[in-house]
Enzyme design. Sequence first.
Site, short mmCIF file in Angstrom:
data_model
loop_
_atom_site.label_atom_id
_atom_site.label_comp_id
_atom_site.label_asym_id
_atom_site.label_seq_id
_atom_site.Cartn_x
_atom_site.Cartn_y
_atom_site.Cartn_z
N SER A 186 0.80 -1.21 -0.19
CA SER A 186 0.09 -0.03 -0.04
C SER A 186 0.98 1.10 0.00
O SER A 186 0.49 2.22 0.62
CB SER A 186 -0.78 -0.06 1.18
OG SER A 186 -0.12 -0.07 2.44
N GLY A 187 1.98 1.19 -0.71
CA GLY A 187 2.89 2.35 -0.83
C GLY A 187 2.36 3.28 -2.00
O GLY A 187 1.29 2.97 -2.66
N TRP A 204 7.57 7.64 4.25
CA TRP A 204 8.89 8.00 5.05
C TRP A 204 9.56 8.87 4.18
O TRP A 204 10.60 9.36 4.41
CB TRP A 204 9.55 6.94 5.34
CG TRP A 204 9.06 6.01 6.66
CD1 TRP A 204 7.57 5.64 6.72
CD2 TRP A 204 9.56 5.47 7.76
NE1 TRP A 204 7.30 5.05 8.02
CE2 TRP A 204 8.41 4.84 8.76
CE3 TRP A 204 10.82 5.48 8.25
CZ2 TRP A 204 8.88 4.29 9.79
CZ3 TRP A 204 11.33 5.00 9.56
CH2 TRP A 204 10.06 4.28 10.26
N GLN A 230 11.39 11.71 2.44
CA GLN A 230 11.33 13.15 2.76
C GLN A 230 11.45 13.96 1.67
O GLN A 230 10.92 14.96 1.28
CB GLN A 230 12.46 13.33 3.68
CG GLN A 230 12.26 12.70 5.37
CD GLN A 230 13.17 13.05 6.09
OE1 GLN A 230 14.13 13.50 5.96
NE2 GLN A 230 13.06 12.83 7.46
N GLU A 286 19.10 17.88 -5.35
CA GLU A 286 19.70 16.99 -4.32
C GLU A 286 21.05 16.12 -5.09
O GLU A 286 21.35 16.44 -6.21
CB GLU A 286 18.79 15.56 -4.10
CG GLU A 286 17.42 16.13 -3.35
CD GLU A 286 16.61 15.13 -2.95
OE1 GLU A 286 16.91 13.82 -3.35
OE2 GLU A 286 15.66 15.41 -2.17
N HIS A 288 21.70 4.89 3.24
CA HIS A 288 21.66 6.38 3.12
C HIS A 288 22.80 6.86 4.07
O HIS A 288 22.96 6.34 5.28
CB HIS A 288 20.32 6.81 3.78
CG HIS A 288 19.95 8.26 3.65
ND1 HIS A 288 20.54 9.15 4.17
CD2 HIS A 288 19.40 8.76 2.52
CE1 HIS A 288 20.01 10.41 3.61
NE2 HIS A 288 19.06 9.95 2.61
N ARG A 347 25.29 8.98 -3.22
CA ARG A 347 25.06 8.29 -1.94
C ARG A 347 26.16 7.51 -1.61
O ARG A 347 26.73 7.41 -0.42
CB ARG A 347 23.73 7.96 -1.73
CG ARG A 347 22.42 8.94 -1.77
CD ARG A 347 21.19 8.20 -1.71
NE ARG A 347 20.15 9.34 -1.29
CZ ARG A 347 19.03 8.94 -1.29
NH1 ARG A 347 18.43 7.67 -1.16
NH2 ARG A 347 18.06 10.20 -1.11
N HIS A 353 19.16 1.70 3.22
CA HIS A 353 18.15 2.52 2.97
C HIS A 353 17.15 2.00 1.82
O HIS A 353 15.97 2.28 1.75
CB HIS A 353 18.77 3.85 2.60
CG HIS A 353 17.75 4.87 2.13
ND1 HIS A 353 16.83 5.45 2.94
CD2 HIS A 353 17.53 5.71 0.93
CE1 HIS A 353 15.92 6.38 2.42
NE2 HIS A 353 16.51 6.55 1.24
N ARG A 359 20.77 3.94 -6.95
CA ARG A 359 19.82 4.86 -7.24
C ARG A 359 20.17 6.32 -6.91
O ARG A 359 20.77 6.67 -5.78
CB ARG A 359 18.75 4.35 -6.30
CG ARG A 359 17.32 5.50 -6.46
CD ARG A 359 16.25 4.73 -5.38
NE ARG A 359 16.63 5.16 -3.98
CZ ARG A 359 16.19 6.31 -3.57
NH1 ARG A 359 15.59 7.20 -4.09
NH2 ARG A 359 16.49 6.55 -2.09
N LEU A 403 10.38 7.17 -6.18
CA LEU A 403 8.89 7.75 -6.13
C LEU A 403 8.53 7.92 -7.54
O LEU A 403 7.22 7.30 -7.80
CB LEU A 403 8.73 8.91 -5.36
CG LEU A 403 8.76 8.85 -3.79
CD1 LEU A 403 8.41 10.20 -2.85
CD2 LEU A 403 7.96 7.53 -3.06
#
Length: 533
Positions: free
Chosen positions: A22-23, A54, A56, A122, A244, A290, A351, A386, A392
């Site tokens: 259910s994301g 979660w 951000q 980012e 992360h 990252r 992460h 990634r 997302l």
Amino acid sequence: MNSRHLNTQTTPLHFDVLIVGSGLAGLSAALLLSADKRVAVITKRAVSEGSSGWAQGGIAAVWNKDDTFQAHVDDTLVAGAGLCDLPATRFVVENAPKAIAWLQTMGVPFSEEAGQLHLTREGGHSARRIVHVTDATGAAVQRTLIERVQKTPNITLFENHTLIDLITSDKLGLPEQRCLGLYALDSDTDEILTFEAPHTILATGGAGKVYLYTTNPDTATGDGIAAAWRAGCRVQNMEFIQFHPTCLYHPHAKSFLISEAVRGEGGRLLLPDGTRFMPNHDARAELAPRDIVARAIDFEMKKGGFDCVYLDISHQPLSFLQEHFPNIYARCLELGIDISKQPIPVVPAAHYTCGGVLADLHGRTDVTGLYAIGETACSGLHGANRLASNSLVECMVFAQATTQDIAQHAGTVTPTLPAWDDSRVSDADEAVVISHNWDELRRFMWDYVGIVRTNKRLERAAHRVNLLTGEIHEFYSRFHVTRDLLELRNLVQVADLIVRSAQARHESRGLHFSRDYPQLLDTALPTILSPRD
């Protein structure tokens, strides 16, 4: 033998499409299908408890006239260390603006500036292209979609239902390898339900809980990856686990992430004595991808014997911090850390699972009727690492692609599926076995299959995985299933896939760094494991 048995529902529940998870990926697919399909959304805890909530940072998409699709593709390829699938990368990048536009029609309140979407930047991105809702994008998107789903008649939510296994035609002795449905445990009633449908979408997220320290919620136990593997699907690139770089280090903060955007807005990483160290590791300093930042922090912590390092954004005005990072500012202040005046203690944490179930540009897996999208899948977008805020948008783009494919394929009539049989098992007499094995697994995965790996560490991990696999198989065969047992079974399976994939890669690339193979091979090849081998 204990006489209590789980309640087993005898009449299967029939739907047009089953969605496990259910994301953002699962809820988007449900809404896109709901116009003419009866959809079941099966989620093992509350609908709001997935990883998407979660997130951000935000959603990466080319929105500014000064930016280009090619620049976004190039940034993704650079971060992915040569292993991204180019068609998949172009597909996601080119469909990203349409996905953002759809979320706008759903009512997601994206941050704006002067009447336009506010774009932040980012690490790894060459331009400002991160669409966001302050510093809590995932939570805002999830809230919006959950409200829509709850009001949609064709969508039925099954909360607190844990996937046990997929039901495939070969398990029933039928021709063709096709997914026919699944078994799920209702944790509220102890009932095992049989679901049948011509189409099943796995959108269960990643497997961060296989590690001791993770930014992921408790739901991230690799359920979809493990179930797909048991059903006969190949997996790809499971060695690439993104750590992360900046998880809040505090005894009372569980898995609280300090967003990549803090570094994007000028945050500097410091040693405990205040020395800035990232320029010594990479020319891009804090804006490096990252994997590089996480390895640099890991190196400095081990070299100096530090428990953590520090992320300093205190040079920015208080008004700026409260506007751009309200949740981070408030949470840190609750814990006695004023980020406008002092640096934030941070450590790396598991992460994101870059690999997963091998899926094509329609989300299709090796099993007919079975799809995998979001973090559960390996579409080829992320390669060996990634790029920030590409996850997302991947959920969105593949939710749309998968639902379009389902719409073009009329559902086949599924045979009546057998009910779950637990007549030959009993209640577990020692639940401590599960908790002990869970703790042991997460600790040795952290120690042996973490940010830096060696052949010896991987051999030790493989040995322990084999021992745990045998113990858990015996436990699963003898006792009634529980959610804890199902999650542990899945985590051990995923750990095995991670270790085997890591052992197969004889180089250091992206997120997989081996002291025994520090070089980069000339040809970038994916790691593909098949349950049929």
